[in-house]
Design a protein around this motif. Structure first.
Motif, PDB file in Angstrom:
ATOM      1  N   GLU A 208       0.821  -1.215   0.000  1.00  0.00           N
ATOM      2  CA  GLU A 208       0.000   0.000   0.000  1.00  0.00           C
ATOM      3  C   GLU A 208       0.853   1.262   0.000  1.00  0.00           C
ATOM      4  OE1 GLU A 208      -0.273  -2.548   2.002  1.00  0.00           O
ATOM      5  OE2 GLU A 208      -2.191  -3.447   1.435  1.00  0.00           O
ATOM      6  N   LYS A 209       2.048   1.200   0.546  1.00  0.00           N
ATOM      7  CA  LYS A 209       2.924   2.370   0.615  1.00  0.00           C
ATOM      8  C   LYS A 209       3.840   2.476  -0.603  1.00  0.00           C
ATOM      9  CE  LYS A 209       2.966   2.498   5.677  1.00  0.00           C
ATOM     10  NZ  LYS A 209       3.813   2.476   6.899  1.00  0.00           N
ATOM     11  N   LYS A 210       3.592   1.631  -1.590  1.00  0.00           N
ATOM     12  CA  LYS A 210       4.397   1.616  -2.811  1.00  0.00           C
ATOM     13  C   LYS A 210       5.872   1.427  -2.496  1.00  0.00           C
ATOM     14  CE  LYS A 210       1.199   4.359  -5.593  1.00  0.00           C
ATOM     15  NZ  LYS A 210       1.024   5.543  -6.452  1.00  0.00           N
ATOM     16  N   ARG A 211       6.134   0.464  -1.641  1.00  0.00           N
ATOM     17  CA  ARG A 211       7.508   0.137  -1.300  1.00  0.00           C
ATOM     18  C   ARG A 211       7.698  -1.362  -1.398  1.00  0.00           C
ATOM     19  NH1 ARG A 211       7.544   3.812   4.015  1.00  0.00           N
ATOM     20  NH2 ARG A 211       7.928   5.826   3.063  1.00  0.00           N
ATOM     21  N   ASP A 212       8.887  -1.737  -1.763  1.00  0.00           N
ATOM     22  CA  ASP A 212       9.205  -3.165  -1.760  1.00  0.00           C
ATOM     23  C   ASP A 212      10.705  -3.328  -1.606  1.00  0.00           C
ATOM     24  OD1 ASP A 212       8.853  -5.872  -1.764  1.00  0.00           O
ATOM     25  OD2 ASP A 212       8.391  -6.049  -3.886  1.00  0.00           O
ATOM     26  N   TYR A 213      11.067  -4.435  -1.043  1.00  0.00           N
ATOM     27  CA  TYR A 213      12.469  -4.829  -0.933  1.00  0.00           C
ATOM     28  C   TYR A 213      12.491  -6.341  -1.076  1.00  0.00           C
ATOM     29  CZ  TYR A 213      17.329  -4.883   0.527  1.00  0.00           C
ATOM     30  OH  TYR A 213      18.699  -5.033   0.537  1.00  0.00           O
ATOM     31  N   ALA A 214      13.282  -6.830  -2.012  1.00  0.00           N
ATOM     32  CA  ALA A 214      13.306  -8.268  -2.281  1.00  0.00           C
ATOM     33  C   ALA A 214      14.732  -8.806  -2.198  1.00  0.00           C
ATOM     34  CB  ALA A 214      12.730  -8.555  -3.666  1.00  0.00           C
ATOM     35  N   SER A 215      14.833 -10.020  -1.710  1.00  0.00           N
ATOM     36  CA  SER A 215      16.107 -10.742  -1.674  1.00  0.00           C
ATOM     37  C   SER A 215      15.897 -12.075  -2.374  1.00  0.00           C
ATOM     38  CB  SER A 215      16.565 -10.968  -0.225  1.00  0.00           C
ATOM     39  OG  SER A 215      17.751 -11.736  -0.196  1.00  0.00           O
ATOM     40  N   VAL A 216      16.710 -12.334  -3.387  1.00  0.00           N
ATOM     41  CA  VAL A 216      16.567 -13.541  -4.200  1.00  0.00           C
ATOM     42  C   VAL A 216      17.890 -14.294  -4.232  1.00  0.00           C
ATOM     43  CG1 VAL A 216      15.908 -14.465  -6.449  1.00  0.00           C
ATOM     44  CG2 VAL A 216      14.906 -12.306  -5.653  1.00  0.00           C
ATOM     45  N   THR A 217      17.847 -15.572  -3.907  1.00  0.00           N
ATOM     46  CA  THR A 217      19.032 -16.419  -3.990  1.00  0.00           C
ATOM     47  C   THR A 217      18.909 -17.334  -5.200  1.00  0.00           C
ATOM     48  OG1 THR A 217      19.325 -16.397  -1.593  1.00  0.00           O
ATOM     49  CG2 THR A 217      20.439 -18.147  -2.811  1.00  0.00           C
ATOM     50  N   LEU A 218      19.936 -17.292  -6.048  1.00  0.00           N
ATOM     51  CA  LEU A 218      19.953 -18.102  -7.264  1.00  0.00           C
ATOM     52  C   LEU A 218      21.062 -19.149  -7.173  1.00  0.00           C
ATOM     53  CD1 LEU A 218      19.834 -15.230  -9.945  1.00  0.00           C
ATOM     54  CD2 LEU A 218      17.881 -16.406  -8.916  1.00  0.00           C
ATOM     55  N   ARG A 219      20.733 -20.386  -7.544  1.00  0.00           N
ATOM     56  CA  ARG A 219      21.768 -21.403  -7.716  1.00  0.00           C
ATOM     57  C   ARG A 219      21.881 -21.707  -9.207  1.00  0.00           C
ATOM     58  NH1 ARG A 219      24.536 -25.475  -5.123  1.00  0.00           N
ATOM     59  NH2 ARG A 219      23.523 -25.094  -3.130  1.00  0.00           N
ATOM     60  N   PHE A 220      23.087 -21.631  -9.722  1.00  0.00           N
ATOM     61  CA  PHE A 220      23.333 -21.893 -11.130  1.00  0.00           C
ATOM     62  C   PHE A 220      23.793 -23.330 -11.346  1.00  0.00           C
ATOM     63  CE2 PHE A 220      23.541 -17.395 -10.600  1.00  0.00           C
ATOM     64  CZ  PHE A 220      23.085 -16.848 -11.791  1.00  0.00           C
ATOM     65  N   ALA A 221      23.554 -23.846 -12.543  1.00  0.00           N
ATOM     66  CA  ALA A 221      23.995 -25.199 -12.873  1.00  0.00           C
ATOM     67  C   ALA A 221      25.507 -25.319 -12.725  1.00  0.00           C
ATOM     68  CB  ALA A 221      23.574 -25.546 -14.299  1.00  0.00           C
ATOM     69  N   SER A 222      26.217 -24.207 -12.880  1.00  0.00           N
ATOM     70  CA  SER A 222      27.674 -24.194 -12.747  1.00  0.00           C
ATOM     71  C   SER A 222      28.138 -24.298 -11.300  1.00  0.00           C
ATOM     72  CB  SER A 222      28.230 -22.904 -13.355  1.00  0.00           C
ATOM     73  OG  SER A 222      27.691 -21.768 -12.691  1.00  0.00           O
ATOM     74  N   GLY A 223      27.195 -24.162 -10.341  1.00  0.00           N
ATOM     75  CA  GLY A 223      27.544 -24.236  -8.925  1.00  0.00           C
ATOM     76  C   GLY A 223      27.622 -22.890  -8.241  1.00  0.00           C
ATOM     77  N   VAL A 224      27.624 -21.805  -9.002  1.00  0.00           N
ATOM     78  CA  VAL A 224      27.674 -20.463  -8.426  1.00  0.00           C
ATOM     79  C   VAL A 224      26.390 -20.167  -7.657  1.00  0.00           C
ATOM     80  CG1 VAL A 224      27.744 -17.990  -8.986  1.00  0.00           C
ATOM     81  CG2 VAL A 224      29.209 -19.595 -10.233  1.00  0.00           C
ATOM     82  N   ILE A 225      26.542 -19.490  -6.517  1.00  0.00           N
ATOM     83  CA  ILE A 225      25.404 -19.004  -5.745  1.00  0.00           C
ATOM     84  C   ILE A 225      25.401 -17.481  -5.810  1.00  0.00           C
ATOM     85  CG2 ILE A 225      24.353 -18.809  -3.459  1.00  0.00           C
ATOM     86  CD1 ILE A 225      24.141 -21.581  -4.510  1.00  0.00           C
ATOM     87  N   ALA A 226      24.252 -16.893  -6.150  1.00  0.00           N
ATOM     88  CA  ALA A 226      24.141 -15.436  -6.235  1.00  0.00           C
ATOM     89  C   ALA A 226      23.045 -14.939  -5.313  1.00  0.00           C
ATOM     90  CB  ALA A 226      23.850 -15.004  -7.671  1.00  0.00           C
ATOM     91  N   HIS A 227      23.345 -13.870  -4.586  1.00  0.00           N
ATOM     92  CA  HIS A 227      22.373 -13.208  -3.716  1.00  0.00           C
ATOM     93  C   HIS A 227      22.024 -11.865  -4.377  1.00  0.00           C
ATOM     94  CE1 HIS A 227      23.245 -16.178  -0.640  1.00  0.00           C
ATOM     95  NE2 HIS A 227      24.525 -15.953  -0.847  1.00  0.00           N
ATOM     96  N   VAL A 228      20.795 -11.759  -4.838  1.00  0.00           N
ATOM     97  CA  VAL A 228      20.349 -10.588  -5.592  1.00  0.00           C
ATOM     98  C   VAL A 228      19.375  -9.783  -4.741  1.00  0.00           C
ATOM     99  CG1 VAL A 228      19.201  -9.792  -7.696  1.00  0.00           C
ATOM    100  CG2 VAL A 228      20.623 -11.863  -7.754  1.00  0.00           C
ATOM    101  N   GLU A 229      19.694  -8.525  -4.502  1.00  0.00           N
ATOM    102  CA  GLU A 229      18.829  -7.658  -3.713  1.00  0.00           C
ATOM    103  C   GLU A 229      18.257  -6.558  -4.614  1.00  0.00           C
ATOM    104  OE1 GLU A 229      20.941  -6.112  -0.380  1.00  0.00           O
ATOM    105  OE2 GLU A 229      21.609  -8.076   0.307  1.00  0.00           O
ATOM    106  N   GLY A 230      16.979  -6.268  -4.393  1.00  0.00           N
ATOM    107  CA  GLY A 230      16.333  -5.190  -5.136  1.00  0.00           C
ATOM    108  C   GLY A 230      15.512  -4.331  -4.198  1.00  0.00           C
ATOM    109  N   THR A 231      15.431  -3.041  -4.493  1.00  0.00           N
ATOM    110  CA  THR A 231      14.687  -2.153  -3.604  1.00  0.00           C
ATOM    111  C   THR A 231      13.877  -1.106  -4.355  1.00  0.00           C
ATOM    112  OG1 THR A 231      14.883  -0.557  -1.783  1.00  0.00           O
ATOM    113  CG2 THR A 231      16.700  -0.632  -3.361  1.00  0.00           C
ATOM    114  N   TRP A 232      12.661  -0.880  -3.864  1.00  0.00           N
ATOM    115  CA  TRP A 232      11.873   0.293  -4.190  1.00  0.00           C
ATOM    116  C   TRP A 232      11.562   0.995  -2.862  1.00  0.00           C
ATOM    117  CZ3 TRP A 232       7.685  -1.736  -8.161  1.00  0.00           C
ATOM    118  CH2 TRP A 232       8.262  -1.779  -9.435  1.00  0.00           C
ATOM    119  N   ALA A 233      12.554   1.020  -1.974  1.00  0.00           N
ATOM    120  CA  ALA A 233      12.343   1.569  -0.633  1.00  0.00           C
ATOM    121  C   ALA A 233      13.374   2.637  -0.273  1.00  0.00           C
ATOM    122  CB  ALA A 233      12.382   0.448   0.404  1.00  0.00           C
ATOM    123  N   HIS A 234      14.253   2.971  -1.215  1.00  0.00           N
ATOM    124  CA  HIS A 234      15.267   3.987  -0.965  1.00  0.00           C
ATOM    125  C   HIS A 234      15.009   5.214  -1.833  1.00  0.00           C
ATOM    126  CE1 HIS A 234      17.215   0.429   0.716  1.00  0.00           C
ATOM    127  NE2 HIS A 234      18.024   1.246   1.350  1.00  0.00           N
TER     128      HIS A 234
END
Length: 340
Positions: A208-234
């Motif tokens: 309702e306040k038009k804000r969001d913050y997301a944290s996404v963890t990706l595992r790749f077939a290559s074995g790499v792990i990525a932590h992806v952060e996104g914000t509509w709160a700053h």
């Protein structure tokens, strides 16, 4: 010389219009927007024709369009991509290509059937900081990479129609903003197999306040792990990344520095790491992207980012949205997306 038409004169439409006007290998033949005052302003500024609808442009320009740039809300992409393909016009479409993987696949197949090229604006691949990081990764200079962290975002996007607040149209923070990082990371490390995500807005996509913050963890077939952060709160937009390898680290934060720092681990006693600054560019990443797309049309060469890449980015985004909705890890397989 490619004759170009821009549909939609919001933020990205403004960028595309200016780029085509200044591009040596393109001729801006018109702009399309429902807002009379806006399209007249653009027509005068960029010395081109203005039209209320795409169909009006098609009729009055009488087949004098080679390429159309679609800079409209995400949910409107399918209609205009198909109209352009029906007219035999090549398409440059802003990201994401479509609201769902199913629609994205439909548009790709439709353009193939109509024998027109489809390009999607995943512009991060043209930002020097990211290009430089990929070059270092590919060179093996920091060794085998195991862990990655990225961050992207700022304030909630403000537009007159407020379409970003309609989750059914925009897909929210995940599909609109951090899809950039999904695409870039897949470019670097290959296909994603598992996704786990959390956000402030949850399954509603936008709170309702038009804000969001997301944290996404990706595992790749290559074995790499990525932590992806996104914000509509700053308040201020920023991006950052860190790639940790067995022999070094690549680090960048737009709020702290204007260079990509590559630190190579040296043998004991050999001194500190080496800093590699980025080179300034005369053209913006958006100019470079659009010139690249026009060149691909002229030469028939493969683009840096393909329509299939754009499809895969939507698949990863929807896996993240599914994980946010049900709180489970989501697997991406050749058969599609499924919760674990």
């Amino acid at each position: 010389m490619q004759r170009t038409l821009v549909i939609g004169l919001g933020t990205m439409g403004s960028v595309h219009t200016k780029a085509f006007y200044e591009m040596p290998d393109a001729e801006l033949v018109g702009v399309v927007d429902r807002n009379l005052e806006k399209r007249q302003q653009f027509s005068e500024r960029y010395e081109t024709n203005e039209y209320e609808t795409f169909q009006e442009a098609l009729t009055k320009l009488n087949e004098r369009i080679d390429v159309v740039s679609i800079c409209l809300p995400t949910d409107e992409h399918p209609e205009y991509v198909k109209q352009a393909a029906d007219a035999g016009i090549h398409v440059i479409c802003e990201k994401p290509i479509a609201r769902t993987p199913e629609l994205a696949r439909e548009l790709i197949d439709y353009c193939k059937e109509k024998k027109v090229q489809l390009f999607v604006g995943h512009v991060v691949r043209f930002f020097q900081e990211y290009v430089e990081a990929k070059q270092v990764i590919d060179s093996g200079a920091i060794g085998k990479i195991n862990v990655v962290r990225t961050r992207r975002g700022g304030a909630f996007p403000q537009v007159p129609s407020d379409w970003y607040s309609d989750y059914s149209r925009s897909g929210g923070l995940v599909l609109d903003t951090i899809i950039h990082d999904f695409d870039f990371l897949r470019w670097c490390f290959g296909n994603v197999t598992r996704v786990y995500a959390k956000s402030i807005a949850g399954a509603k996509g936008v709170n309702e306040k038009k804000r969001d913050y997301a944290s996404v963890t990706l595992r790749f077939a290559s074995g790499v792990i990525a932590h992806v952060e996104g914000t509509w709160a700053h308040r201020q937009f920023s991006t950052a990344f860190e790639f940790s390898g067995t022999d070094g680290v690549i680090d960048y934060d737009s709020q702290k520095q204007k260079a990509v720092i590559t630190e190579i681990h040296q043998t004991e006693g050999s001194g500190a790491g080496v800093a590699v600054p980025e080179s300034p560019l005369q053209l913006s990443p958006y100019d470079r992207e659009l010139r690249h797309f026009i060149s691909c049309i002229e030469t028939g060469s493969e683009p840096v980012v393909t329509a299939e890449d754009a499809y895969e980015a939507v698949v990863i985004s929807h896996a993240a949205l599914a994980s946010i909705a049900d709180g489970e890890v989501v697997e991406i397989t050749a058969e599609g997306v499924k919760s674990s």
